[in-house]
Design an enzyme around this catalytic site. Structure first.
Site, PDB file in Angstrom:
ATOM      1  N   GLU A  91       0.894  -1.173   0.000  1.00  9.37           N
ATOM      2  CA  GLU A  91       0.000   0.000   0.000  1.00  9.37           C
ATOM      3  C   GLU A  91       0.919   1.206   0.000  1.00  9.37           C
ATOM      4  O   GLU A  91       1.520   1.541   1.024  1.00  9.37           O
ATOM      5  CB  GLU A  91      -0.902  -0.063   1.229  1.00  9.37           C
ATOM      6  CG  GLU A  91      -2.242   0.586   1.015  1.00  9.37           C
ATOM      7  CD  GLU A  91      -2.267   2.020   1.477  1.00  9.37           C
ATOM      8  OE1 GLU A  91      -1.630   2.858   0.798  1.00  9.37           O
ATOM      9  OE2 GLU A  91      -2.890   2.286   2.501  1.00  9.37           O
ATOM     10  N   CYS A 119      -2.343   8.864   2.860  1.00  4.77           N
ATOM     11  CA  CYS A 119      -2.147   8.493   1.458  1.00  4.77           C
ATOM     12  C   CYS A 119      -3.438   8.616   0.658  1.00  4.77           C
ATOM     13  O   CYS A 119      -3.392   8.599  -0.567  1.00  4.77           O
ATOM     14  CB  CYS A 119      -1.542   7.107   1.346  1.00  4.77           C
ATOM     15  SG  CYS A 119      -2.426   5.925   2.327  1.00  4.77           S
TER      16      CYS A 119
END
Ligand code: ADP
Length: 483
Positions: free
Chosen positions: A253, A287
């Protein structure tokens, strides 16, 4: 040096084979990013200790843990997180800087993953196939992936680990966790709670220290079969290269560069509200935070005026103060990056609608950045090209759907995108053309335990959350048996 007083930090160490461990003569100072206060000395464990942790996990992995027992672990961890929400939140704010209310939400969100998987473990039951090809009985089993390495970042020190650890324990894996060296205390607090459970020795090891030597052990030890990593694209690339010789599985990720697209028929107050909630969480250091705001030209002025009004009111300060909406950035380098991006945009023609020149912090701490709104931004500027990771809204305008698809997809990243508009067909078409793993439609909502989340392109691969996130930690074994 004082140590942070907390009932969840009675032990401040790593955890290997069911024992607390320390690092002789070496430590990592954990600093409060709002004040510079020294919070605690965390251990600085070495490669040998990482190796011991992997070996412990390997031994524990010889035992198969029944699904009922795994379910009980997950339920108990859910309860422990909920019961200790406020103290965990205080520790997150102290070492990470985000406002206390956000830290409390992070604990709830983390608990949600353990709860979700406790309720969906049946998905791992073996599945006999209805068909009998070759006159055989076929059964599909979901076996644990093996020893897994869990590497987590500093922006959500509890939640990013919860996503991984919940699924790994549910799948029956044994684990070695390496938290970010900037925020190890939240993870250590979690282990103070985990030690009260009847987890078998080696099920959940914790190794804290410098990333390179520990990362190298996780990448090269043959017993580690999967590394689940949340962090930068740069380190993700490095992990791919280092694990290639042993063909290890990875869940990555990585960074994002989220576009936030506002069509001219969008409900503007709703879009602005969503932007505020999405963009400024964790001071813009997530993010899935919006990084590029695209507004259709005919409503750009109106949108900017509405957003400016809200952004001006944001209160920046120490996350422990109840009024604070934006805490400090994690450190001085983070401040410098945001500052560099904004100055570069201004020097290339962007206009600062809200914001101010701030003196640079003189230390690594106290990096409070004034929330900023820029207009007249273009795609060549650093604020568009890279993830700024700060409280900066950078607005540019667009004319058509084809143009916005090209602009939105025009970076190497594909994690999250947000679209605002009312025309059903047009929006469905737009979403279908966006290469992002997560899309919010008339909402700035990010991931949730119930749904799979992850990136496309250089934002990584693999999914966390949902049943997909559980299966990431399993190996499929198919057994064909003579009838
Ligand atoms: P950020 O830029 O957000 O700090 P990083 O990718 O540097 O993100 O860090 C995310 C996590 O990866 C942290 O736990 C960090 O310690 C770890 N990490 C950094 N470098 C390496 C490496 N070479 N090998 C393994 N883990 C690493």
């Amino acid at each position: 040096m004082s140590q942070l007083e907390s009932p969840l930090l009675n032990q401040v160490g790593g955890y290997i084979d069911g024992q607390w461990v320390h690092s002789e003569g070496r430590s990592i100072a954990v600093i409060n990013p709002a004040t510079g206060d020294h919070l605690a000395d965390a251990p600085d464990m070495d490669a040998d200790q990482a190796q011991l942790a992997v070996e412990s996990a390997e031994r524990a992995g010889q035992r198969d843990i029944p699904i009922a027992k795994r379910r009980r672990w997950l339920e108990e961890i859910t309860r422990l997180l909920n019961d200790n929400q406020s103290e965990l939140a205080r520790i997150i704010t102290l070492e990470q800087g985000k406002p206390l209310s956000e830290s409390a939400s992070e604990v709830q969100y983390a608990a949600g993953f353990f709860q979700y998987y406790s309720r969906h473990l049946d998905r791992l039951e073996s599945e006999p196939l209805a068909e009998h090809p070759h006159q055989l009985n076929w059964t599909v089993h979901h076996r644990p992936a093996g020893v897994v390495g869990l590497i987590t970042p500093w922006n959500f020190p509890l939640a990013m680990l919860a996503k991984k650890l919940s699924a790994a324990l549910a799948a029956g894996c044994t684990t070695v966790t390496k938290p970010a060296e900037l925020t190890p205390l939240t993870t250590i607090a979690l282990w103070n709670l985990l030690q009260t459970l009847d987890l078998d020795k080696g099920r959940a090891n914790l190794v804290i220290g410098q990333p390179k030597p520990i990362g190298e052990v996780l990448c090269t030890h043959p017993a580690v079969r999967l590394i689940s990593f949340t962090g930068s694209t740069e380190v993700g690339r490095l992990l791919m290269a280092s694990t290639a010789p042993q063909i290890k599985r990875l869940g990555l990720e990585l960074g994002g560069n989220a576009p936030f697209i506002v069509m001219e028929d969008a409900n503007l107050p709703n879009a602005v509200q969503a932007l505020m909630a999405n963009k400024f969480r964790c001071a813009g250091q997530t993010c899935v935070c919006t990084n590029r705001v695209y507004v259709q030209a005919s409503v750009e002025k109106e949108f900017i005026a509405m957003a400016a009004e809200r952004i001006r009111l944001l209160r920046v300060g120490n996350g422990l103060d109840a009024q604070t909406q934006i805490g400090p950035l994690i450190h001085r380098q983070a401040f410098d990056k945001v500052d560099r991006h904004v100055k570069e945009a201004l020097s290339h023609g962007a206009k600062r609608i809200v914001g101010a020149d701030r003196p640079r912090p003189t230390h690594d701490w106290g990096a409070f950045y004034t929330p900023t709104l820029l207009s007249n931004v273009n795609s060549k500027m650093l604020v568009s090209q890279q993830e700024t990771f700060g409280p900066v809204v950078a607005v540019q305008s667009f004319e058509s759907i084809d143009q916005i698809v090209e602009l939105a997809n025009g970076t190497p990243y594909g994690l999250a995108a947000y679209v605002f508009g009312q025309n059903e067909r047009e929006m469905a078409d737009l979403i279908g053309r966006l290469r992002f793993g997560h899309v919010g439609w008339n909402t700035g909502s990010g991931p949730t335990p119930e749904a799979p989340f992850g990136g496309m392109k250089q934002s990584g691969f693999g999914r966390e959350g949902g049943v997909e996130g559980l299966l990431e930690f399993c190996e499929t074994q198919t057994v064909a048996r003579k009838i």
